[in-house]
Enzyme design. Structure first.
Site, PDB file in Angstrom:
ATOM      1  N   TRP A  19       2.872   8.044  -2.357  1.00 15.50           N
ATOM      2  CA  TRP A  19       4.295   8.190  -2.727  1.00 15.50           C
ATOM      3  C   TRP A  19       4.427   9.116  -3.927  1.00 15.50           C
ATOM      4  O   TRP A  19       5.261  10.018  -3.944  1.00 15.50           O
ATOM      5  CB  TRP A  19       4.851   6.798  -3.048  1.00 15.50           C
ATOM      6  CG  TRP A  19       6.313   6.734  -3.336  1.00 15.50           C
ATOM      7  CD1 TRP A  19       7.320   6.541  -2.431  1.00 15.50           C
ATOM      8  CD2 TRP A  19       6.952   6.835  -4.628  1.00 15.50           C
ATOM      9  NE1 TRP A  19       8.536   6.511  -3.071  1.00 15.50           N
ATOM     10  CE2 TRP A  19       8.343   6.695  -4.419  1.00 15.50           C
ATOM     11  CE3 TRP A  19       6.495   7.021  -5.927  1.00 15.50           C
ATOM     12  CZ2 TRP A  19       9.270   6.734  -5.467  1.00 15.50           C
ATOM     13  CZ3 TRP A  19       7.406   7.076  -6.969  1.00 15.50           C
ATOM     14  CH2 TRP A  19       8.779   6.932  -6.733  1.00 15.50           C
ATOM     15  N   LEU A  30      10.614 -20.482  -4.814  1.00 14.42           N
ATOM     16  CA  LEU A  30       9.542 -19.683  -4.213  1.00 14.42           C
ATOM     17  C   LEU A  30       8.249 -19.761  -5.030  1.00 14.42           C
ATOM     18  O   LEU A  30       8.289 -19.732  -6.258  1.00 14.42           O
ATOM     19  CB  LEU A  30      10.013 -18.219  -4.159  1.00 14.42           C
ATOM     20  CG  LEU A  30       9.002 -17.177  -3.705  1.00 14.42           C
ATOM     21  CD1 LEU A  30       8.839 -17.219  -2.187  1.00 14.42           C
ATOM     22  CD2 LEU A  30       9.434 -15.777  -4.131  1.00 14.42           C
ATOM     23  N   HIS A  72       2.344   3.613  -9.065  1.00 13.89           N
ATOM     24  CA  HIS A  72       2.167   2.175  -9.337  1.00 13.89           C
ATOM     25  C   HIS A  72       3.359   1.636 -10.123  1.00 13.89           C
ATOM     26  O   HIS A  72       3.861   0.556  -9.838  1.00 13.89           O
ATOM     27  CB  HIS A  72       0.870   1.924 -10.107  1.00 13.89           C
ATOM     28  CG  HIS A  72      -0.358   2.297  -9.326  1.00 13.89           C
ATOM     29  ND1 HIS A  72      -0.556   1.884  -8.027  1.00 13.89           N
ATOM     30  CD2 HIS A  72      -1.450   3.037  -9.653  1.00 13.89           C
ATOM     31  CE1 HIS A  72      -1.723   2.356  -7.590  1.00 13.89           C
ATOM     32  NE2 HIS A  72      -2.280   3.066  -8.562  1.00 13.89           N
ATOM     33  N   ARG A  75     -12.127   2.138  -8.431  1.00 14.21           N
ATOM     34  CA  ARG A  75     -11.279   3.323  -8.633  1.00 14.21           C
ATOM     35  C   ARG A  75     -11.572   3.936 -10.009  1.00 14.21           C
ATOM     36  O   ARG A  75     -12.187   3.294 -10.861  1.00 14.21           O
ATOM     37  CB  ARG A  75      -9.808   2.918  -8.545  1.00 14.21           C
ATOM     38  CG  ARG A  75      -9.427   2.542  -7.125  1.00 14.21           C
ATOM     39  CD  ARG A  75      -7.943   2.429  -6.953  1.00 14.21           C
ATOM     40  NE  ARG A  75      -7.639   2.122  -5.574  1.00 14.21           N
ATOM     41  CZ  ARG A  75      -6.428   2.158  -5.047  1.00 14.21           C
ATOM     42  NH1 ARG A  75      -5.395   2.488  -5.802  1.00 14.21           N
ATOM     43  NH2 ARG A  75      -6.234   1.873  -3.773  1.00 14.21           N
ATOM     44  N   ASP A 116       0.826  -1.205   0.000  1.00 11.23           N
ATOM     45  CA  ASP A 116       0.000   0.000   0.000  1.00 11.23           C
ATOM     46  C   ASP A 116       0.864   1.261   0.000  1.00 11.23           C
ATOM     47  O   ASP A 116       1.981   1.252   0.515  1.00 11.23           O
ATOM     48  CB  ASP A 116      -0.916  -0.029   1.238  1.00 11.23           C
ATOM     49  CG  ASP A 116      -2.069   0.948   1.118  1.00 11.23           C
ATOM     50  OD1 ASP A 116      -2.362   1.400  -0.014  1.00 11.23           O
ATOM     51  OD2 ASP A 116      -2.692   1.264   2.152  1.00 11.23           O
TER      52      ASP A 116
HETATM   53  C1  IPE Z   1      -5.484  -2.668  -0.217  1.00 12.68           C
HETATM   54  O1  IPE Z   1      -5.119  -1.350  -0.418  1.00 12.68           O
HETATM   55  C2  IPE Z   1      -5.492  -3.392  -1.515  1.00 12.68           C
HETATM   56  C3  IPE Z   1      -4.184  -3.586  -2.144  1.00 12.68           C
HETATM   57  C4  IPE Z   1      -3.027  -3.280  -1.602  1.00 12.68           C
HETATM   58  C5  IPE Z   1      -4.207  -4.181  -3.434  1.00 12.68           C
HETATM   59  P1  IPE Z   1      -6.204  -0.193  -0.580  1.00 12.68           P
HETATM   60  O2  IPE Z   1      -5.459   1.074  -0.714  1.00 12.68           O
HETATM   61  O3  IPE Z   1      -7.143  -0.541  -1.672  1.00 12.68           O
HETATM   62  O4  IPE Z   1      -6.977  -0.287   0.793  1.00 12.68           O
HETATM   63  P2  IPE Z   1      -7.787   0.798   1.625  1.00 12.68           P
HETATM   64  O5  IPE Z   1      -8.823   1.354   0.702  1.00 12.68           O
HETATM   65  O6  IPE Z   1      -6.817   1.833   2.066  1.00 12.68           O
HETATM   66  O7  IPE Z   1      -8.354   0.050   2.783  1.00 12.68           O
HETATM   67  C1  IPE Z   2      -1.477   0.277  -3.403  1.00 14.29           C
HETATM   68  O1  IPE Z   2      -1.277   1.650  -3.423  1.00 14.29           O
HETATM   69  C2  IPE Z   2      -1.708  -0.311  -4.772  1.00 14.29           C
HETATM   70  C3  IPE Z   2      -3.092  -0.723  -5.033  1.00 14.29           C
HETATM   71  C4  IPE Z   2      -4.065  -0.729  -4.170  1.00 14.29           C
HETATM   72  C5  IPE Z   2      -3.398  -1.168  -6.388  1.00 14.29           C
HETATM   73  P1  IPE Z   2      -2.496   2.657  -3.452  1.00 14.29           P
HETATM   74  O2  IPE Z   2      -2.883   2.919  -4.854  1.00 14.29           O
HETATM   75  O3  IPE Z   2      -3.597   2.185  -2.578  1.00 14.29           O
HETATM   76  O4  IPE Z   2      -1.822   3.957  -2.813  1.00 14.29           O
HETATM   77  P2  IPE Z   2      -2.431   4.913  -1.708  1.00 14.29           P
HETATM   78  O5  IPE Z   2      -2.878   4.060  -0.576  1.00 14.29           O
HETATM   79  O6  IPE Z   2      -3.556   5.649  -2.341  1.00 14.29           O
HETATM   80  O7  IPE Z   2      -1.294   5.802  -1.318  1.00 14.29           O
HETATM   81 MG    MG Z   3      -4.028   2.399  -0.637  1.00 13.97          MG
END
Ligand code: IPE
Ligand code: IPE
Ligand code: MG
Length: 247
Positions: A26, A132, A38, A72, A21
């Protein structure tokens, strides 16, 4: 001694799961758009995969895309899907070289055809690799998985193939998409959020949880080693008392 050398081979988690996450935040910190975050997260995936293999972890599950992430903005979802195909293409050679077997969990039938095909191809190509196992959670949510398991089980009971009285924790787990994958001993979440976000709810019943403020694109080998070392200081009691587990 380096962090890596401090890790005890005897107390190694067999399975580590990671909620990757913080990509969006970032990128925002750098004045860039979320998709740049990403893309930058792929390097961290490469690092943890390599380091997990190096220290002898057998299963690494990465939460890459949740069921809820379909909600999203379309532009971000599409970019993530393209990135997935691009990364698998770019990494397949390394997976083969490092003896890594690719697996997926989740409702992958919802993925665009191109992504699904690429995944199936790579899963099949790496299926004989004995190092792995890299498990990508894609279009995954734990409630989806459990509900799906219940539906399959009930249909088997209704058709007389399974006796309700014989259902137990072990055979129920065979209906989950993690069938044949041991439960994770260690669950890591980056980015400072301390929640599970619908990940492996059944499987983490007794996992050790490790939260770090590092945002995913900054996560490096040393961060995995630090998490494993922290895990090795935990006393896992499974409901018993300290004296029972330290005989
Ligand atoms: C959880 O992250 C899902 C993944 C890392 C793929 P999110 O960013 O979607 O989760 P929430 O919305 O902060 O709970
Ligand atoms: C995790 O990073 C990746 C996915 C959930 C696909 P985020 O996209 O959730 O990044 P933040 O949490 O908004 O910073
Ligand atoms: Mg996130």
């Amino acid at each position: 001694m380096t962090l890596k050398e401090e890790i005890s081979k005897e107390k190694l988690p067999r399975h580590v799961a990671i909620i990757m996450d913080g990509n969006g935040r970032w990128a925002k910190q750098k004045g860039k758009d979320r998709i740049f975050g990403h893309k930058s997260g792929v390097a961290a995936v490469r690092e943890v995969t390599e380091s997990a293999a190096e220290i002898g972890i057998k299963y690494l599950t990465l939460y890459a895309f949740s069921t809820e992430n379909w909600n999203r903005p379309m532009k971000e979802v599409n970019a993530l899907m393209s990135l997935l195909v691009y990364s698998i293409n770019a990494e397949t050679k390394t997976l083969m070289k490092n003896n890594v077997r690719l697996l997926t969990i989740g409702d992958t039938s919802r993925l665009p055809g191109k992504v699904y095909k690429k995944l199936e191809e790579t899963i099949s190509r790496t299926s004989e690799n004995k190092g792995l196992s890299l498990v990508l959670a894609l279009s995954y949510s734990s409630r989806w998985e459990i509900l799906n398991a219940v539906k399959k089980l009930v249909s088997e009971i209704n058709s007389g193939n399974v006796d309700l009285n014989q259902v137990n924790e072990n055979n129920f787990a065979n209906y989950l998409s993690t069938k044949e994958i041991p439960d994770p001993e260690l669950l890591i979440r980056t980015s400072g959020e301390q929640r599970i976000s619908n990940f492996l709810l059944w499987q983490i019943a007794y996992s050790e949880l490790y939260f770090t403020d590092k945002l995913w694109p900054d996560f490096r080998k040393e961060d995995l080693y630090a998490a494993v070392l922290d895990f090795q200081t935990r006393e896992r009691r499974f409901g018993q008392i300290s004296e029972q587990v330290n005989f």
